[in-house]
Design a protein around this motif. Structure first.
Motif, PDB file in Angstrom:
ATOM      1  N   ASN A 132       0.791  -1.234   0.000  1.00  0.00           N
ATOM      2  CA  ASN A 132       0.000   0.000   0.000  1.00  0.00           C
ATOM      3  C   ASN A 132       0.817   1.274   0.000  1.00  0.00           C
ATOM      4  N   ASP A 133       1.971   1.276   0.669  1.00  0.00           N
ATOM      5  CA  ASP A 133       2.727   2.515   0.838  1.00  0.00           C
ATOM      6  C   ASP A 133       3.930   2.630  -0.095  1.00  0.00           C
ATOM      7  N   ALA A 134       4.147   1.636  -0.954  1.00  0.00           N
ATOM      8  CA  ALA A 134       5.333   1.652  -1.813  1.00  0.00           C
ATOM      9  C   ALA A 134       5.217   2.735  -2.881  1.00  0.00           C
ATOM     10  N   SER A 135       6.327   3.418  -3.140  1.00  0.00           N
ATOM     11  CA  SER A 135       6.334   4.498  -4.135  1.00  0.00           C
ATOM     12  C   SER A 135       6.757   4.008  -5.513  1.00  0.00           C
ATOM     13  N   ASP A 136       7.215   2.757  -5.607  1.00  0.00           N
ATOM     14  CA  ASP A 136       7.529   2.170  -6.910  1.00  0.00           C
ATOM     15  C   ASP A 136       6.814   0.835  -7.013  1.00  0.00           C
ATOM     16  N   GLU A 137       6.755   0.310  -8.226  1.00  0.00           N
ATOM     17  CA  GLU A 137       6.009  -0.924  -8.420  1.00  0.00           C
ATOM     18  C   GLU A 137       6.753  -2.108  -7.820  1.00  0.00           C
ATOM     19  N   ARG A 138       5.991  -2.991  -7.168  1.00  0.00           N
ATOM     20  CA  ARG A 138       6.553  -4.204  -6.591  1.00  0.00           C
ATOM     21  C   ARG A 138       5.615  -5.358  -6.886  1.00  0.00           C
ATOM     22  N   LEU A 139       6.198  -6.461  -7.232  1.00  0.00           N
ATOM     23  CA  LEU A 139       5.422  -7.658  -7.528  1.00  0.00           C
ATOM     24  C   LEU A 139       5.691  -8.685  -6.439  1.00  0.00           C
ATOM     25  N   VAL A 140       4.628  -9.223  -5.854  1.00  0.00           N
ATOM     26  CA  VAL A 140       4.787 -10.232  -4.817  1.00  0.00           C
ATOM     27  C   VAL A 140       3.978 -11.467  -5.179  1.00  0.00           C
ATOM     28  N   VAL A 141       4.365 -12.590  -4.577  1.00  0.00           N
ATOM     29  CA  VAL A 141       3.574 -13.810  -4.674  1.00  0.00           C
ATOM     30  C   VAL A 141       3.105 -14.174  -3.266  1.00  0.00           C
ATOM     31  N   VAL A 142       1.864 -14.604  -3.169  1.00  0.00           N
ATOM     32  CA  VAL A 142       1.308 -15.082  -1.905  1.00  0.00           C
ATOM     33  C   VAL A 142       1.195 -16.590  -2.037  1.00  0.00           C
ATOM     34  N   LEU A 143       2.008 -17.312  -1.297  1.00  0.00           N
ATOM     35  CA  LEU A 143       2.037 -18.770  -1.382  1.00  0.00           C
ATOM     36  C   LEU A 143       0.998 -19.361  -0.433  1.00  0.00           C
ATOM     37  N   LEU A 144       0.204 -20.292  -0.930  1.00  0.00           N
ATOM     38  CA  LEU A 144      -0.942 -20.828  -0.189  1.00  0.00           C
ATOM     39  C   LEU A 144      -0.844 -22.339  -0.035  1.00  0.00           C
ATOM     40  N   ASP A 145      -1.428 -22.832   1.065  1.00  0.00           N
ATOM     41  CA  ASP A 145      -1.508 -24.284   1.228  1.00  0.00           C
ATOM     42  C   ASP A 145      -2.772 -24.800   0.549  1.00  0.00           C
ATOM     43  N   THR A 146      -3.062 -26.084   0.736  1.00  0.00           N
ATOM     44  CA  THR A 146      -4.203 -26.687   0.032  1.00  0.00           C
ATOM     45  C   THR A 146      -5.544 -26.127   0.485  1.00  0.00           C
ATOM     46  N   ARG A 147      -5.566 -25.491   1.683  1.00  0.00           N
ATOM     47  CA  ARG A 147      -6.799 -24.858   2.178  1.00  0.00           C
ATOM     48  C   ARG A 147      -6.780 -23.353   1.926  1.00  0.00           C
ATOM     49  N   HIS A 148      -5.866 -22.909   1.089  1.00  0.00           N
ATOM     50  CA  HIS A 148      -5.712 -21.505   0.717  1.00  0.00           C
ATOM     51  C   HIS A 148      -5.368 -20.613   1.909  1.00  0.00           C
ATOM     52  N   ARG A 149      -4.655 -21.189   2.875  1.00  0.00           N
ATOM     53  CA  ARG A 149      -4.118 -20.393   3.975  1.00  0.00           C
ATOM     54  C   ARG A 149      -2.742 -19.895   3.580  1.00  0.00           C
ATOM     55  N   VAL A 150      -2.404 -18.691   4.045  1.00  0.00           N
ATOM     56  CA  VAL A 150      -1.152 -18.047   3.639  1.00  0.00           C
ATOM     57  C   VAL A 150       0.038 -18.752   4.283  1.00  0.00           C
ATOM     58  N   LEU A 151       0.958 -19.190   3.450  1.00  0.00           N
ATOM     59  CA  LEU A 151       2.223 -19.742   3.927  1.00  0.00           C
ATOM     60  C   LEU A 151       3.279 -18.651   4.009  1.00  0.00           C
ATOM     61  N   ARG A 152       3.412 -17.902   2.941  1.00  0.00           N
ATOM     62  CA  ARG A 152       4.400 -16.833   2.894  1.00  0.00           C
ATOM     63  C   ARG A 152       3.980 -15.784   1.867  1.00  0.00           C
ATOM     64  N   VAL A 153       4.491 -14.573   2.064  1.00  0.00           N
ATOM     65  CA  VAL A 153       4.352 -13.509   1.064  1.00  0.00           C
ATOM     66  C   VAL A 153       5.759 -13.087   0.696  1.00  0.00           C
ATOM     67  N   ARG A 154       6.092 -13.172  -0.578  1.00  0.00           N
ATOM     68  CA  ARG A 154       7.459 -12.881  -1.004  1.00  0.00           C
ATOM     69  C   ARG A 154       7.476 -11.877  -2.153  1.00  0.00           C
ATOM     70  N   GLN A 155       8.315 -10.863  -2.046  1.00  0.00           N
ATOM     71  CA  GLN A 155       8.522  -9.927  -3.150  1.00  0.00           C
ATOM     72  C   GLN A 155       9.460 -10.574  -4.154  1.00  0.00           C
TER      73      GLN A 155
END
Length: 241
Positions: A132-155
């Motif tokens: 939300n606060d970044a001044s330049d573009e950043r791409l992240v992946v949200v890694l999910l388990d089989t129940r779609h729970r968040v495992l990690r968020v990585r830029q």
């Protein structure tokens, strides 16, 4: 009459923390009586450490809580919004956001569960502290388990405005390493307009094709606008891949 020093207090002058009796100062009370002995604004003052030309750290903390109404309001505020308060620069704003984010993560950890992504709004909440606060573009992946729970968020990529370049290997490297079966893509638009560009759609389709080969499903791509500009889900917008 003047005091013993012969000086009059300055107009609007508030009591500085160092002028409070040592036994009543927030830091000393916390050490002696524990964190529960301090109010919200006293705890916030310890994070701020110093005040401004208009008052002490305690008064600055009170001003912040008054402006944003609550700790929740303070947590939801962007860096830019926090710095509109006199005496709060980038460093103090970043310290406030970091402290509140740690509190949020502790709450999740204490509950013994990871947030589940059941809708684009769930994803946007998870991504708020990352984009939300970044001044330049950043791409992240949200890694999910089989129940779609968040495992990690990585830029995985960072670049100038409207110019994020991503390699498919970077998108899937950690997902493959930990055996993740689903993920979300997300990036920000610092302009404040979350409307996906043709390049955003093309990136999503490329990623979905690569994911299919790896057995990793790309569930959605969330575009987050800077500040309070909202977000757009490519899946909900009718894009298919």
């Amino acid at each position: 009459m003047t005091g013993e020093t012969g000086r009059q207090p300055r107009p609007g002058y508030g009591v500085r923390i160092r002028e409070i009796d040592a036994s009543r100062r927030p830091r000393e009370r916390l050490a002696r009586d524990g964190t529960s002995s301090l109010s919200d604004h006293e705890l916030l003052a310890l994070i701020l450490r110093s005040g401004s030309s208009q008052g002490s750290a305690l008064e600055l903390a009170q001003a912040l809580l008054a402006k944003f109404a609550s700790l929740r309001g303070l947590s939801d505020a962007t860096i830019d919004e926090l710095t509109t308060v006199h005496g709060v620069g980038l460093a103090k704003a970043a310290e406030i956001k970091a402290a509140l984010e740690l509190a949020r993560r502790l709450q999740i950890e204490a509950a013994g569960e990871r947030p589940a992504i059941e809708s684009p709004a769930d994803a946007a909440r998870v991504l708020a502290g990352h984009l939300n606060d970044a001044s330049d573009e950043r791409l992240v992946v949200v890694l999910l388990d089989t129940r779609h729970r968040v495992l990690r968020v990585r830029q995985v990529a960072q670049g100038a405005v409207n110019a994020v370049n991503a390699r498919m290997a970077d998108l899937f490297q950690e997902a493959v390493r930990i055996g993740c079966t689903a993920l979300l893509l997300a990036h920000n638009h610092p302009s404040g307009d979350p409307t996906p560009s043709p390049q955003d759609v093309a990136l999503t389709r490329r990623a979905a094709e690569a994911g299919n080969l790896l057995g990793i499903k790309v569930l959605d791509h969330i575009v987050v606008a800077r500040g309070a500009g909202g977000f757009v889900s490519l899946r909900e917008s009718g894009h298919e891949w």
